[in-house]
Write a protein that holds these residues in place. Sequence first.
Motif, mmCIF file in Angstrom:
data_model
loop_
_atom_site.group_PDB
_atom_site.id
_atom_site.type_symbol
_atom_site.label_atom_id
_atom_site.label_comp_id
_atom_site.label_asym_id
_atom_site.label_seq_id
_atom_site.Cartn_x
_atom_site.Cartn_y
_atom_site.Cartn_z
ATOM 1 N N PHE A 342 44.078 42.698 52.501
ATOM 2 C CA PHE A 342 45.372 43.524 52.457
ATOM 3 C C PHE A 342 45.443 44.465 51.211
ATOM 4 O O PHE A 342 44.629 44.482 50.487
ATOM 5 C CB PHE A 342 46.456 42.542 52.411
ATOM 6 N N MET A 343 46.577 45.447 51.296
ATOM 7 C CA MET A 343 46.639 46.438 50.275
ATOM 8 C C MET A 343 46.685 45.546 48.783
ATOM 9 O O MET A 343 47.563 44.828 48.676
ATOM 10 C CB MET A 343 48.066 46.888 50.617
ATOM 11 N N THR A 344 46.153 46.244 48.131
ATOM 12 C CA THR A 344 45.968 45.909 46.626
ATOM 13 C C THR A 344 46.393 47.371 45.633
ATOM 14 O O THR A 344 46.375 48.497 46.320
ATOM 15 C CB THR A 344 44.796 45.324 46.223
ATOM 16 N N ASP A 345 46.563 47.230 44.581
ATOM 17 C CA ASP A 345 46.770 48.168 43.525
ATOM 18 C C ASP A 345 45.708 49.510 43.675
ATOM 19 O O ASP A 345 46.160 50.464 43.760
ATOM 20 C CB ASP A 345 47.211 48.009 42.037
ATOM 21 N N ASN A 346 44.521 48.869 44.027
ATOM 22 C CA ASN A 346 43.463 49.900 43.836
ATOM 23 C C ASN A 346 42.886 50.145 45.270
ATOM 24 O O ASN A 346 41.771 50.108 45.314
ATOM 25 C CB ASN A 346 42.330 49.390 42.928
ATOM 26 N N TRP A 377 52.870 41.594 48.364
ATOM 27 C CA TRP A 377 51.877 40.846 48.255
ATOM 28 C C TRP A 377 51.660 40.500 46.796
ATOM 29 O O TRP A 377 51.310 39.502 46.421
ATOM 30 C CB TRP A 377 50.564 41.467 49.034
ATOM 31 N N LYS A 378 51.578 41.499 45.996
ATOM 32 C CA LYS A 378 51.555 41.403 44.780
ATOM 33 C C LYS A 378 52.547 40.755 43.818
ATOM 34 O O LYS A 378 52.002 39.752 43.289
ATOM 35 C CB LYS A 378 51.178 42.804 43.758
ATOM 36 N N LEU A 379 53.739 40.909 44.373
ATOM 37 C CA LEU A 379 54.829 40.117 43.936
ATOM 38 C C LEU A 379 54.683 38.466 44.272
ATOM 39 O O LEU A 379 54.818 37.783 43.556
ATOM 40 C CB LEU A 379 55.998 40.781 44.474
ATOM 41 N N LEU A 380 54.493 38.152 45.437
ATOM 42 C CA LEU A 380 54.120 36.785 46.070
ATOM 43 C C LEU A 380 52.986 36.329 45.363
ATOM 44 O O LEU A 380 52.798 35.033 44.980
ATOM 45 C CB LEU A 380 53.997 36.961 47.655
ATOM 46 N N TRP A 387 47.984 33.602 47.561
ATOM 47 C CA TRP A 387 46.931 33.960 46.552
ATOM 48 C C TRP A 387 46.296 35.236 47.403
ATOM 49 O O TRP A 387 46.009 35.414 48.768
ATOM 50 C CB TRP A 387 45.695 33.020 46.628
ATOM 51 N N LEU A 388 46.361 36.639 46.699
ATOM 52 C CA LEU A 388 45.724 37.790 47.447
ATOM 53 C C LEU A 388 44.199 37.894 46.771
ATOM 54 O O LEU A 388 44.194 38.185 45.496
ATOM 55 C CB LEU A 388 46.785 38.791 47.016
ATOM 56 N N TYR A 389 43.553 38.304 47.863
ATOM 57 C CA TYR A 389 42.006 38.683 47.428
ATOM 58 C C TYR A 389 41.987 39.997 46.657
ATOM 59 O O TYR A 389 42.694 40.798 47.380
ATOM 60 C CB TYR A 389 41.036 38.610 48.394
ATOM 61 N N GLN A 390 41.561 40.173 45.501
ATOM 62 C CA GLN A 390 41.396 41.504 44.680
ATOM 63 C C GLN A 390 40.226 41.549 44.309
ATOM 64 O O GLN A 390 39.569 40.606 43.555
ATOM 65 C CB GLN A 390 42.494 41.452 43.840
ATOM 66 N N ARG A 391 39.652 42.765 44.001
ATOM 67 C CA ARG A 391 38.360 43.013 43.176
ATOM 68 C C ARG A 391 38.499 44.428 42.888
ATOM 69 O O ARG A 391 39.227 45.121 43.375
ATOM 70 C CB ARG A 391 37.422 42.816 43.977
ATOM 71 N N GLN A 392 37.612 44.593 41.919
ATOM 72 C CA GLN A 392 37.524 46.222 41.242
ATOM 73 C C GLN A 392 36.316 47.088 41.568
ATOM 74 O O GLN A 392 36.433 48.126 41.752
ATOM 75 C CB GLN A 392 37.767 46.036 39.574
ATOM 76 N N LYS A 393 35.337 46.165 42.195
ATOM 77 C CA LYS A 393 34.062 47.191 42.423
ATOM 78 C C LYS A 393 34.123 47.965 43.626
ATOM 79 O O LYS A 393 34.698 47.425 44.684
ATOM 80 C CB LYS A 393 33.034 46.132 42.593
ATOM 81 N N LYS A 394 33.802 49.247 43.439
ATOM 82 C CA LYS A 394 33.914 49.997 44.863
ATOM 83 C C LYS A 394 32.957 49.719 45.737
ATOM 84 O O LYS A 394 31.744 49.246 45.420
ATOM 85 C CB LYS A 394 33.735 51.599 44.391
#
Length: 406
Positions: A342-346, A377-380, A387-394
Amino acid sequence: MLKMRSCSSANRLCAIFTWIYRLLCFRNFKLWFCRLPLLCVCLFLLYWNIPRLTSPEDMDTIYQRSALEAEQSWVETISGEEETVSACSLRHTVKKDNSLRKRFNFLVPLMQWRDSFTPTVWQKLQNASLPYGWKGEADKVIGKTLSLLWHSSTSRLFERNTSHECVRCAVVGNGGILRGSGQGKVIDSHDYVFRVNGAIIKGFEDDVGTKTSFYGFTTNSLKNSLLAYRRDGFKTIPNDPGIRYIVIPAQTRDYVMLAAALQGVPVPSGIDEGDRPSRYFGFNPRIHQFRMIHPHFIQYVTNRFLNSPQMVIYRGFYMPSTGALMLLTALHTCDQVSAYGFMTDNYEDFSDHYYDSEYTPVVHYANHDLKMEGWLWKLLHTHKVMWLYQRQKKTDFTHRQKSAQV
């Protein structure tokens, strides 16, 4: 801000009337043939300015208030209290947070079926068009479809073994953040796995898993996905044993398609006339395989969670995305919810889909507000409701996964 705009409009109109009154009282305008033109001007100004007292923002405020009042009327008709939930349930987190309590209402009906189609419900849903209501719809079409959902199991997403059972759900979007994530086994470890739209699994098992419990769609999203992602490997929708299909009633065609599927006949009318539902759901699908989201639930989550400015600008066109509706459905039924893809900041660091062979940026269409969904999603996630799956690596697009070449 809304009140200030309304008051400024009222003050402007009052100033106009004061100016006209002073002119009428002036001695040079005592004669009737002088007053008559001014009276005409007065009527014109009334016609021109009164609609401005209620600006689009004011109308939207009125709409939101009426929607909340309608929601309350739904809740008042539901007998009993909220069901007993597991100690691990996200509902306990919601109850402890004042801001979350104002958003969540677990008594709003989630599914529609035969017993939900009553004269009272029909009247309540006449104030809004699909997907938020039944305004302008033929009662025979709606009634026929819901009469086919006659089993009580279709009124619930799933059955709990005990009230103390902790039901863990994974909702899997198709975002490019999943490519190379290695989350497949973790996703499959959940009790239920939701997927939507072009849910390609073959070749990406390590990243997205193999299990599908629920597949959510509109007829439009289903057909568009099969057409748009066929070259990527999406040739059929998920058909796992025991799978349940969640129909989102965005248009009349969704009711017509579901009725044809349950009856095992080609679509009899509308834009999909002649289409065979067996192409998507197999021959003789069973009633317990289908669920249909309640229009009022879509109205409720839109007003409470995703009330985007685009709803005003594109009223009658905007609605939450398929993925958003499935994630919110899980949040209102499961005890613990994890969201993947799902949508994340990056989000711009990743391609639109995990199965894209080369980087493709996310396209923002007017019918959805993906940025607002990402903010939700970030707020929740921050409030530990999900729990939202997030990561930084391209993501590396130099090669597809080895399994995709098999």
